[in-house]
Design a protein around this motif. Sequence first.
Motif, PDB file in Angstrom:
ATOM      1  N   GLU A   1      -0.041  42.227 -72.618  1.00 38.87           N
ATOM      2  CA  GLU A   1       1.178  42.728 -72.712  1.00 38.87           C
ATOM      3  C   GLU A   1       2.083  43.336 -73.869  1.00 38.87           C
ATOM      4  O   GLU A   1       2.779  44.152 -74.101  1.00 38.87           O
ATOM      5  CB  GLU A   1       2.556  41.521 -72.723  1.00 38.87           C
ATOM      6  N   GLN A   2       1.277  42.990 -74.967  1.00 44.90           N
ATOM      7  CA  GLN A   2       0.812  43.252 -76.470  1.00 44.90           C
ATOM      8  C   GLN A   2      -0.134  44.444 -76.659  1.00 44.90           C
ATOM      9  O   GLN A   2      -0.129  44.973 -77.561  1.00 44.90           O
ATOM     10  CB  GLN A   2       0.573  42.378 -77.756  1.00 44.90           C
TER      11      GLN A   2
ATOM     12  N   ARG B   1       6.842  35.753 -76.789  1.00 45.49           N
ATOM     13  CA  ARG B   1       6.599  37.745 -75.483  1.00 45.49           C
ATOM     14  C   ARG B   1       6.276  38.727 -76.680  1.00 45.49           C
ATOM     15  O   ARG B   1       5.083  39.356 -76.645  1.00 45.49           O
ATOM     16  CB  ARG B   1       7.842  38.423 -75.737  1.00 45.49           C
TER      17      ARG B   1
ATOM     18  N   LEU C   1       6.145  38.939 -64.907  1.00 45.48           N
ATOM     19  CA  LEU C   1       5.776  38.807 -66.704  1.00 45.48           C
ATOM     20  C   LEU C   1       6.392  40.052 -66.879  1.00 45.48           C
ATOM     21  O   LEU C   1       7.123  39.169 -68.238  1.00 45.48           O
ATOM     22  CB  LEU C   1       4.674  39.950 -66.269  1.00 45.48           C
ATOM     23  N   GLU C   2       7.422  40.959 -66.639  1.00 48.33           N
ATOM     24  CA  GLU C   2       8.541  41.604 -67.486  1.00 48.33           C
ATOM     25  C   GLU C   2       9.887  40.995 -68.111  1.00 48.33           C
ATOM     26  O   GLU C   2      10.451  40.788 -69.072  1.00 48.33           O
ATOM     27  CB  GLU C   2       8.950  42.847 -66.823  1.00 48.33           C
TER      28      GLU C   2
ATOM     29  N   ALA D   1       6.516  45.551 -67.232  1.00 48.58           N
ATOM     30  CA  ALA D   1       7.114  44.891 -68.511  1.00 48.58           C
ATOM     31  C   ALA D   1       7.912  45.351 -69.445  1.00 48.58           C
ATOM     32  O   ALA D   1       8.776  45.156 -70.208  1.00 48.58           O
ATOM     33  CB  ALA D   1       6.290  43.567 -68.844  1.00 48.58           C
ATOM     34  N   ARG D   2       6.858  46.621 -70.323  1.00 46.49           N
ATOM     35  CA  ARG D   2       6.671  47.367 -71.333  1.00 46.49           C
ATOM     36  C   ARG D   2       8.259  48.159 -71.815  1.00 46.49           C
ATOM     37  O   ARG D   2       8.313  48.423 -72.385  1.00 46.49           O
ATOM     38  CB  ARG D   2       5.966  47.794 -71.805  1.00 46.49           C
TER      39      ARG D   2
ATOM     40  N   SER E   1       1.775  44.859 -67.140  1.00 42.89           N
ATOM     41  CA  SER E   1       2.365  44.892 -68.298  1.00 42.89           C
ATOM     42  C   SER E   1       2.893  46.089 -68.409  1.00 42.89           C
ATOM     43  O   SER E   1       3.812  46.319 -69.485  1.00 42.89           O
ATOM     44  CB  SER E   1       0.940  44.711 -68.625  1.00 42.89           C
TER      45      SER E   1
ATOM     46  N   ASN F   1      -2.765  37.970 -70.047  1.00 51.99           N
ATOM     47  CA  ASN F   1      -1.642  38.838 -69.715  1.00 51.99           C
ATOM     48  C   ASN F   1      -0.705  38.977 -70.925  1.00 51.99           C
ATOM     49  O   ASN F   1      -0.106  40.088 -71.142  1.00 51.99           O
ATOM     50  CB  ASN F   1      -0.434  37.322 -68.838  1.00 51.99           C
ATOM     51  N   SER F   2      -0.259  37.771 -72.107  1.00 58.46           N
ATOM     52  CA  SER F   2      -0.138  37.491 -72.826  1.00 58.46           C
ATOM     53  C   SER F   2      -0.529  39.163 -74.073  1.00 58.46           C
ATOM     54  O   SER F   2       0.039  40.342 -74.563  1.00 58.46           O
ATOM     55  CB  SER F   2       0.269  36.814 -74.252  1.00 58.46           C
TER      56      SER F   2
END
Length: 510
Positions: A233-234, A108, A420-421, A267-268, A264, A229-230
């Motif tokens: 997300e970052q 993650r 995603l989260e 997810a955050r 995302s 996606n990653s």
Amino acid sequence: MAGGGFADGAPLKRAHLYEYRITGYFIAACFVAALGGSLFGYDLGVSGGVTSMDDFLEQFFPKVFRRKQLHLKETDYCKYDNQVLTLFTSSLYFAALVSTFSASYVTRKRGRRASILVGSVSFFLGGAINAAAMNVAMLIIGRIFLGIGIGFGNQAVPLYLSEMAPAKIRGAVNQLFQLTTCLGILIANFINYGTDKIHPWGWRLSLGLATVPATLMFIGGLFLPETPNSLVEQGRVEEGRTVLEKIRGTTKVDAEFADLVDASNAARAIKHPFRNLLQRKNRPQLVIGALGIPAFQQLTGMNSILFYAPVMFQSLGFGSDAALYSSTITSAALVLATFISMFLVDKFGRRAFFLEAGAEMICCLIAVAVTLALKLDQGEEELPKGVGIFLVIVICIFVLAYGRSWGPLGWLVPSELFPLETRSAGQSMVVCVNMLFTALIAQCFLAAMCHLRYGIFLLFAGLIVIMSSFIYFLLPETKQVPIEEVYLLWQNHWFWKRFVKDGRQGTQHV
């Protein structure tokens, strides 16, 4: 419909606007990532063969070796029943179980690619230690390093493939993981067949060659792109769009990229994804993806056959060479089945493969149990040649059924279900539960075979009846549904809609 699905007129957000072309860049990235499956497969194939080799048993497990020699030509279910011997196999999976939680953090925070690299290094170390082992302690330490490698690889690779793939071919792309797993098993069986004739150190070569797929995976991993996606997300949003354009072969990715950004943002907001996974709105993913499917995949009995195919065939009256040869045939059947699944799963769907193959597997296991019950008399008779051939054929049919259903779909379907989260945490739960049941089956199978004899196959048949019912009533069809819109399935499912009101609204900051 029991399985649920999209209701008529259900919103699809922007899925109909997604565009893609299959590019060389995309193909190369997926094939390199899929090498992670070869680590898992090579170990599945090699460990069963090594534990049936006389030189290996004589050096590390002399009691088992002497018992084997006394019952060499007998169908004795108990001659391999030794908990330290089975610990050699199962220790890897206990290590994988623990390491997957560290892998979740790395996957993650640092990305899928980082976990793939860590996994390849650990697997390399494990293979080297096992090849140089001088005592059981060194064997177990090596297996632990191998397990850490598999924990990281199995956590990251299915996610990587599902996130890289366009929705319409996600099933086939994700099953590259299963394909390389099966090829690893097949190659390991061929290697075992050859090294069994190299005395007294052939087993060292079998175990040491695990460093080869690990090396290939590490070198390839250095050049892998991270998934869009990653990256999003970052917080590396522009880089994520650039990679998305490269793997889709077009600059017209606005719709898909907008969905990635929305996912995302959700997810955050999640500070503790494991805790979030336990929320009521995530109950379908928890029950089906994180718990049910990975546990049931092992309870089919297939990995017992993969672990101990040479040992099992010897226990059923085959000679040493015949046992390794028979297990090679079953491994080849597994590779063939994976190709069948890859080409057809996105056409016929996941549920159809689960249910049809489940019926076949039940019939095969009952046939094996009935045959052994009629032909064996408390381990005193050698299995007739014709009966032995029949058993190999039936087991191959079983493998073909598993190889196009619970084998590949046991990794594909969970990787599709999580938003995603909770995706990294969810995949860690998948690997954890999978490895827990893998380890338990590995540790208990030979003892269960000793005490239950042919009844072990009836037990697995009963379990497949239960898991097929689980799929029929609780799993919606996910074929060709964009991965960021799978949550809509729960809102229109006859059972899960009572738990899920809106999978994207009311997300709590937990």
